[in-house]
Design a protein around this motif. Structure first.
Motif, short mmCIF file in Angstrom:
data_model
loop_
_atom_site.label_atom_id
_atom_site.label_comp_id
_atom_site.label_asym_id
_atom_site.label_seq_id
_atom_site.Cartn_x
_atom_site.Cartn_y
_atom_site.Cartn_z
N SER A 1 34.33 39.35 26.70
CA SER A 1 34.13 40.77 26.91
C SER A 1 32.88 41.24 26.17
CB SER A 1 35.35 41.54 26.40
OG SER A 1 35.06 42.91 26.22
N GLU A 2 32.18 42.21 26.74
CA GLU A 2 31.00 42.75 26.06
C GLU A 2 31.38 43.35 24.71
OE1 GLU A 2 29.04 46.13 27.74
OE2 GLU A 2 30.87 46.88 28.71
N HIS A 3 32.63 43.80 24.57
CA HIS A 3 33.08 44.35 23.31
C HIS A 3 33.18 43.28 22.22
CE1 HIS A 3 33.88 47.82 25.72
NE2 HIS A 3 34.94 47.29 26.32
N ARG B 1 33.99 41.65 36.02
CA ARG B 1 34.90 42.62 35.40
C ARG B 1 36.32 42.07 35.44
NH1 ARG B 1 33.04 47.49 34.03
NH2 ARG B 1 30.97 48.09 34.76
N MET B 2 37.20 42.79 34.77
CA MET B 2 38.61 42.43 34.79
C MET B 2 39.20 42.72 36.16
SD MET B 2 39.65 41.22 31.84
CE MET B 2 41.41 41.59 31.72
N LEU C 1 40.82 38.09 26.74
CA LEU C 1 40.38 39.30 27.44
C LEU C 1 41.41 40.42 27.34
CD1 LEU C 1 38.77 37.81 30.68
CD2 LEU C 1 37.66 38.48 28.55
N HIS D 1 41.02 43.21 24.88
CA HIS D 1 39.84 44.08 24.92
C HIS D 1 39.66 44.70 26.31
CE1 HIS D 1 39.16 42.12 21.13
NE2 HIS D 1 39.28 40.97 21.75
N LEU D 2 40.68 45.41 26.74
CA LEU D 2 40.67 45.97 28.08
C LEU D 2 40.23 47.43 28.11
CD1 LEU D 2 43.98 44.46 29.46
CD2 LEU D 2 41.67 43.93 30.22
N CYS E 1 39.75 37.37 34.67
CA CYS E 1 38.34 37.51 35.01
C CYS E 1 38.18 37.41 36.53
CB CYS E 1 37.54 36.42 34.29
SG CYS E 1 35.78 36.45 34.58
N ASP F 1 36.47 49.76 30.77
CA ASP F 1 36.92 48.37 30.71
C ASP F 1 35.80 47.44 30.26
OD1 ASP F 1 39.44 49.00 31.44
OD2 ASP F 1 39.19 48.52 33.55
N ILE G 1 32.48 41.71 31.64
CA ILE G 1 32.85 40.39 31.16
C ILE G 1 31.67 39.46 31.45
CG2 ILE G 1 34.48 38.48 31.35
CD1 ILE G 1 35.69 41.10 30.35
#
Length: 301
Positions: A144-146, A169-170, A206, A209-210, A249, A271, A274
């Protein structure tokens, strides 16, 4: 002393008779008996007791058997060195993803000539461990980018680096028997009432971190009985049966068995993105075969 003598003795001891050993060695019983007798004469030891029903290993024979087994094993390994050198080698580590495993398998089957191929699967922490210990040359991961900043800090400590390949993305993945199969979208209220199967978690999972789902999904009453696995096969079958859903993913499931699995993107901005890519050792040059796999994955994921 010859390797053939040791081989005939070990096989005779394993098979319990010269007759059975001769069948295993594709020769005659007298030849086996004569060869073992020559070994005994050379060592001045009685290795086998000849009995009416076969042979029995003596105390001295058991000691020789242990040493002979090691010698034969090492001899076989030495004989394979040239074969191993002539074969292409590829060791890769991957995070769980049904589509990713299929693409790697397709790459292997498309190779010409001999190839030693090893694919290890695990969570992010497993992949980094494989890379740090030189068990794998490259590792395909998604993050995740987070969590990208935290991942880069971990990689720097292990002298690894992450090379992004694609953004995705998710998504919610459901099976053909699920009521949401064919749906274009899903709202938060529906997500709260679904049952899930997820991959075994670590810090970089993942589901941790949604974005807006991170606050909501964790409060879902039915998340207490969530099924976790590190098996692609189990996840595929349980989702395909329609009993459970999977949050994962989108890139690694999209277009995979579309008649059986359906992907519903979760497109909320919070969100986040990813990143899918590969991890490599900073100081290592990627081999030609690994570079070919990276390009193949990039084209087919």
């Amino acid at each position: 002393m010859e390797l053939k003598q040791l081989q005939y003795f070990v096989v005779s001891a394993d098979m319990g008779s010269f007759q059975n050993a001769a069948k295993m060695l594709y020769t005659t019983q007298p030849h086996v008996s004569k060869t073992v007798k020559a070994l005994e004469d050379e060592l001045h030891l009685k290795l086998l007791v000849r009995e009416s029903r076969g042979v029995r290993v003596t105390a001295e024979g058991k000691k020789v058997y242990d040493y002979a087994s090691v010698i034969l094993k090492n001899s076989d390994m030495i004989g394979r060195i040239n074969e191993e050198n002539s074969a292409k080698k590829l060791a890769v580590a991957v995070m769980p993803g049904i589509r990713l495993a299929q693409v790697c398998a397709d790459f292997y089957t498309g190779q010409e000539g001999k190839m030693q191929f090893s694919m290890l699967q695990g969570c992010m922490e497993d992949i980094l461990g494989f890379m740090h210990k030189h068990v794998a040359e490259i590792g395909f991961v998604y993050v995740s980018e987070h969590q990208l900043s935290a991942l880069n800090q971990t990689l720097e400590h292990k002298r690894l680096e992450f090379v992004p390949m694609k953004e995705t993305r998710m998504a919610l993945i459901v099976g053909k028997n699920h009521p949401l199969f064919g749906a274009d979208s899903v709202d938060e209220a529906e997500l709260k009432n679904l049952r899930y199967i997820q991959y075994a978690e670590d810090y970089f999972s993942l589901i941790h971190h949604l974005g807006h789902l991170n606050d909501s999904v964790r409060r879902f009453s039915k998340m207490d009985d969530i099924v976790t696995t590190n098996s692609d096969a189990m996840l595929y079958h349980m989702v395909a049966d329609g009993a459970l859903c999977h949050l994962g993913c989108e890139l690694l499931i999209r277009h995979f068995h579309e008649k059986v699995l359906h992907t519903i993107p979760l497109t909320a901005e919070e969100d986040g993105i990813i990143y899918f890519g590969y991890v490599k050792r900073v100081r290592d040059t990627i081999s030609r075969i690994s570079a070919e796999l990276i390009e193949y994955v990039n084209q087919n994921i």
